[in-house]
Design an enzyme around this catalytic site. Structure first.
Site, mmCIF file in Angstrom:
data_model
loop_
_atom_site.group_PDB
_atom_site.id
_atom_site.type_symbol
_atom_site.label_atom_id
_atom_site.label_comp_id
_atom_site.label_asym_id
_atom_site.label_seq_id
_atom_site.Cartn_x
_atom_site.Cartn_y
_atom_site.Cartn_z
ATOM 1 N N GLY A 1 -34.904 1.224 0.466
ATOM 2 C CA GLY A 1 -34.086 0.367 -0.397
ATOM 3 C C GLY A 1 -33.840 -1.119 0.151
ATOM 4 N N LYS B 1 0.813 -1.562 -0.303
ATOM 5 C CA LYS B 1 -0.433 -0.356 -0.013
ATOM 6 C C LYS B 1 0.714 1.791 0.402
ATOM 7 C CE LYS B 1 -4.446 0.083 2.160
ATOM 8 N NZ LYS B 1 -5.143 -0.286 3.506
ATOM 9 N N PHE C 1 -31.628 10.575 4.517
ATOM 10 C CA PHE C 1 -31.212 9.383 5.654
ATOM 11 C C PHE C 1 -32.733 8.373 5.340
ATOM 12 C CE2 PHE C 1 -26.756 7.116 5.866
ATOM 13 C CZ PHE C 1 -26.241 8.665 5.326
ATOM 14 N N CYS D 1 -19.140 0.759 8.039
ATOM 15 C CA CYS D 1 -19.815 1.115 9.504
ATOM 16 C C CYS D 1 -21.210 0.917 10.262
ATOM 17 C CB CYS D 1 -19.316 2.414 8.973
ATOM 18 S SG CYS D 1 -17.299 3.815 8.626
ATOM 19 N N GLY E 1 -25.118 -0.693 3.973
ATOM 20 C CA GLY E 1 -23.885 -2.219 3.857
ATOM 21 C C GLY E 1 -23.141 -1.085 4.441
HETATM 22 C C1 UDX Z 1 -11.149 1.483 9.588
HETATM 23 C C2 UDX Z 1 -12.264 0.765 10.868
HETATM 24 O O1 UDX Z 1 -13.656 0.511 10.272
HETATM 25 C C3 UDX Z 1 -13.041 2.511 11.140
HETATM 26 O O2 UDX Z 1 -14.330 2.280 11.930
HETATM 27 C C4 UDX Z 1 -12.516 3.662 11.962
HETATM 28 O O3 UDX Z 1 -12.676 4.852 12.166
HETATM 29 C C5 UDX Z 1 -11.275 3.691 11.431
HETATM 30 O O4 UDX Z 1 -10.203 2.873 10.513
HETATM 31 P P1 UDX Z 1 -11.543 2.499 7.464
HETATM 32 O O5 UDX Z 1 -9.805 3.125 7.243
HETATM 33 O O6 UDX Z 1 -11.702 1.903 5.915
HETATM 34 O O7 UDX Z 1 -11.529 2.232 8.581
HETATM 35 O O8 UDX Z 1 -9.916 0.993 7.508
HETATM 36 P P2 UDX Z 1 -8.976 -0.017 6.405
HETATM 37 O O9 UDX Z 1 -9.167 0.391 5.008
HETATM 38 O O10 UDX Z 1 -9.056 -0.998 6.701
HETATM 39 O O11 UDX Z 1 -7.552 1.040 6.850
HETATM 40 C C6 UDX Z 1 -6.978 1.300 8.231
HETATM 41 C C7 UDX Z 1 -5.394 0.544 7.636
HETATM 42 O O12 UDX Z 1 -5.065 0.338 8.596
HETATM 43 C C8 UDX Z 1 -5.227 -0.548 6.657
HETATM 44 O O13 UDX Z 1 -4.108 -0.101 5.400
HETATM 45 C C9 UDX Z 1 -4.260 -1.850 7.280
HETATM 46 O O14 UDX Z 1 -3.121 -1.785 6.722
HETATM 47 C C10 UDX Z 1 -3.614 -0.357 8.917
HETATM 48 N N1 UDX Z 1 -2.725 -1.044 9.810
HETATM 49 C C11 UDX Z 1 -3.545 -1.991 10.980
HETATM 50 C C12 UDX Z 1 -1.471 -0.770 10.369
HETATM 51 O O15 UDX Z 1 -1.168 0.139 9.758
HETATM 52 N N2 UDX Z 1 -1.126 -1.063 11.394
HETATM 53 C C13 UDX Z 1 -1.705 -1.899 11.934
HETATM 54 O O16 UDX Z 1 -1.398 -2.610 12.979
HETATM 55 C C14 UDX Z 1 -3.209 -2.344 11.735
HETATM 56 C C1 UDX Z 2 -21.346 6.039 7.279
HETATM 57 C C2 UDX Z 2 -21.846 7.800 8.061
HETATM 58 O O1 UDX Z 2 -22.518 8.047 6.947
HETATM 59 C C3 UDX Z 2 -20.551 8.573 8.089
HETATM 60 O O2 UDX Z 2 -20.768 9.783 8.433
HETATM 61 C C4 UDX Z 2 -19.431 7.213 8.599
HETATM 62 O O3 UDX Z 2 -17.928 8.288 9.123
HETATM 63 C C5 UDX Z 2 -19.372 6.294 8.376
HETATM 64 O O4 UDX Z 2 -20.188 5.761 8.604
HETATM 65 P P1 UDX Z 2 -20.811 5.663 4.485
HETATM 66 O O5 UDX Z 2 -20.604 4.167 5.117
HETATM 67 O O6 UDX Z 2 -19.927 5.840 3.859
HETATM 68 O O7 UDX Z 2 -21.284 6.287 6.067
HETATM 69 O O8 UDX Z 2 -21.992 5.433 4.304
HETATM 70 P P2 UDX Z 2 -23.273 6.218 3.933
HETATM 71 O O9 UDX Z 2 -23.707 7.244 2.874
HETATM 72 O O10 UDX Z 2 -23.869 6.732 5.260
HETATM 73 O O11 UDX Z 2 -23.941 5.223 3.713
HETATM 74 C C6 UDX Z 2 -24.349 4.052 4.445
HETATM 75 C C7 UDX Z 2 -25.863 2.683 3.823
HETATM 76 O O12 UDX Z 2 -25.906 3.239 3.867
HETATM 77 C C8 UDX Z 2 -25.203 2.598 2.303
HETATM 78 O O13 UDX Z 2 -25.528 1.124 1.877
HETATM 79 C C9 UDX Z 2 -26.463 3.005 1.640
HETATM 80 O O14 UDX Z 2 -27.015 2.486 0.662
HETATM 81 C C10 UDX Z 2 -27.235 2.916 2.754
HETATM 82 N N1 UDX Z 2 -28.246 4.272 3.394
HETATM 83 C C11 UDX Z 2 -28.126 5.566 3.598
HETATM 84 C C12 UDX Z 2 -29.825 4.166 2.552
HETATM 85 O O15 UDX Z 2 -30.244 2.528 2.642
HETATM 86 N N2 UDX Z 2 -30.720 4.860 2.521
HETATM 87 C C13 UDX Z 2 -30.053 5.947 2.857
HETATM 88 O O16 UDX Z 2 -31.081 7.433 2.749
HETATM 89 C C14 UDX Z 2 -28.922 6.969 2.684
#
Ligand code: UDX
Ligand code: UDX
Length: 436
Positions: free
Chosen positions: A254, A36, A250, A261, A258
């Site tokens: 649908g 990465k 929101f 988060c 997913g």
């Molecule tokens: C993640 C979590 O899912 C979310 O709940 C949290 O708020 C922030 O971190 P995201 O950034 O989407 O969100 O996760 P991911 O894309 O998996 O990134 C985490 C990164 O941390 C990876 O690139 C992984 O390689 C890195 N990592 C993990 C380290 O550098 N050191 C570690 O010990 C573990």
């Molecule tokens: C979410 C939060 O919105 C964000 O604040 C947090 O930091 C991370 O998690 P994200 O998961 O990126 O963000 O996407 P979001 O736009 O919130 O949608 C989440 C899911 O809800 C998607 O699968 C989307 O399709 C679904 N969704 C959203 C609905 O089904 N209906 C809606 O009205 C809005």
């Protein structure tokens, strides 16, 4: 200008680090995933996020942003260290804080001067307390430090805009010095800054995501009533949303939510509530409704084409929402699994998520484009509401399909236009019956 290290360069860490560099700080994004970091050093971005690659390149060129696999050096050189590693769910719904602990230990072992350690990852309440203890236990010398919680609220697909123009910035601190430093790094962003104690900040994140998930499940439940009674969920949601106390965001019914988060944070909040002695039953129901949406979508396909065995279903959209290639907890995975289990053949297409989808679902046929996906299909299922799907040539699609049936899981298409072309069209919550 502050020197900042971001540990964990995933969606959250990479976006946060890049935006902080753009705000003028000197940022190093650390990750223990070598490939990465190699990619990022070459100016390539491992994830799809609109605008991110250009901003990374800009800030790398101006030397405000760099990447490293080494945590020791950046720990020594930075004043502020953000922990943004992943916090995955365990099978029992609890949050796996192994990486957070590991990073806290390594930071402690390399601290030679004051540090502000900020938790950016979504974690259950009381995690900061644990991080503080871990750091104290692992310090090599008596170095002062502060702990803070600064949850992120960015959405994938609009992550940059959400970071530069947030509704609020939440800062959980227990010292005036930490408050001042955190306020200062965000000082050029125009948004209300809410300063709280650390535990409240931790809960704000879990409670916000759970509340948004609840809103979605609520509207999905209402959609089922609309369907049964002959009403139209889109109009109902509009009518509800115009009430400022409810708000229109929101409320899109649908196939359920997913992503990395909502499902994880709901389970995490439920688990920590139970651990603290409160049974947050409401959140269980939010999860149940979300699961049942996927089942009723498949049932809708079945109701329309009767037997699924040996039928071909074109699935348009795979990512958990549009404008991202993220497949984590995407409803498409469960939906396709149910279709395949019943003997249907799936031809799937997504504008950007197919590479990732292949990792989880290798046996599905991945089409060259939407038209290839619908070839000889008995039914077209709209699973992700990519804008481009609205502009497809549906006359052509009708010619290519074996039978012109569309089941729209996101109420994306215009019922009148689609029906006038001769399609059997079903959507969510009675949207197909729109008369206005
Ligand atoms: C993640 C979590 O899912 C979310 O709940 C949290 O708020 C922030 O971190 P995201 O950034 O989407 O969100 O996760 P991911 O894309 O998996 O990134 C985490 C990164 O941390 C990876 O690139 C992984 O390689 C890195 N990592 C993990 C380290 O550098 N050191 C570690 O010990 C573990
Ligand atoms: C979410 C939060 O919105 C964000 O604040 C947090 O930091 C991370 O998690 P994200 O998961 O990126 O963000 O996407 P979001 O736009 O919130 O949608 C989440 C899911 O809800 C998607 O699968 C989307 O399709 C679904 N969704 C959203 C609905 O089904 N209906 C809606 O009205 C809005």
């Amino acid at each position: 200008m502050r020197k900042i290290a971001i540990v964990g360069s995933g969606y959250v860490g990479l976006v946060t680090g890049t935006c902080l560099a753009e705000l003028g700080h000197k940022v190093v994004c650390v990750d223990n995933n070598k490939s990465k970091i190699e990619l990022l050093k070459k100016g390539q971005v491992p994830i799809y996020e609109p605008g991110l690659e250009a901003l990374i390149r800009k800030n790398t060129r101006s030397k405000r942003l760099s990447f490293s696999t080494d945590l020791a050096g950046p720990t020594k050189a930075s004043e502020i260290i953000f922990i943004a590693v992943n916090t995955p769910p365990k099978p029992d719904g609890s949050v796996d804080l192994y990486y957070v602990e590991a990073v806290a230990r390594e930071i402690a072992q390399n601290m030679t001067s004051y540090k502000l350690i900020v938790d950016k990852s979504t974690v259950p309440v009381e995690t900061a307390e644990r991080v503080e203890l871990t750091i104290k236990r692992n310090l090599k010398k008596n170095v002062p430090f502060d702990i803070a919680s600064n949850p992120e609220f960015l959405r994938e697909g609009s992550a940059l805009d959400d970071t530069f123009h947030p509704d609020r910035i939440v800062i959980g601190v227990n010292s005036p010095k930490a408050e001042k430093m955190l306020k200062e790094i965000y000082s050029t962003i125009k948004a209300p800054v809410l300063v709280t104690d650390i535990k409240s900040a931790e809960i704000i994140k879990h409670a916000s995501n759970s509340f948004l998930a609840l809103k979605i499940s609520f509207i999905n439940a209402v959609a089922n009533i609309c369907e049964k009674s002959g009403a139209n969920i889109v109009k109902v949601a509009e009518g509800m949303g115009l009430d400022k106390r409810i708000g229109k965001a929101f409320l899109n019914a649908g196939i359920g939510f997913g992503g990395s988060c909502f499902p994880k944070d709901l389970s995490g909040f439920l688990w920590i509530s139970k651990k603290l002695g409160y049974d947050f039953k409401l959140l269980e129901v939010v999860k149940e409704i979300n699961e049942s949406q996927k089942h009723s979508f498949v049932k809708k396909i079945e109701d329309n084409i009767w037997i699924l065995k040996d039928k071909t279903i074109a699935v348009l959209g795979l990512s958990f929402k549009p404008d991202t290639d993220d497949m984590r907890s995407a409803p498409s995975i469960d939906i396709i699994k149910m279709l395949v289990e019943q003997g249907a053949k799936v031809r799937a297409y997504d504008p950007v998520a197919m590479k990732r989808a292949k990792e989880t679902m290798p046996s599905v046929y991945y089409a060259r484009d939407a038209y290839d996906a619908v070839k000889n299909a008995d039914c077209l299922a709209v699973v992700t509401e990519w804008d481009a799907f609205k502009r497809l040539d549906y006359k052509m699609i009708k010619k290519l399909m074996k039978s012109p049936t569309i089941i729209d899981g996101r109420n994306l298409l215009d019922p009148k236009t689609i029906k006038s072309l001769g399609f059997v069209y079903r959507a969510i919550g009675g949207w197909e019956n729109s008369i206005f």
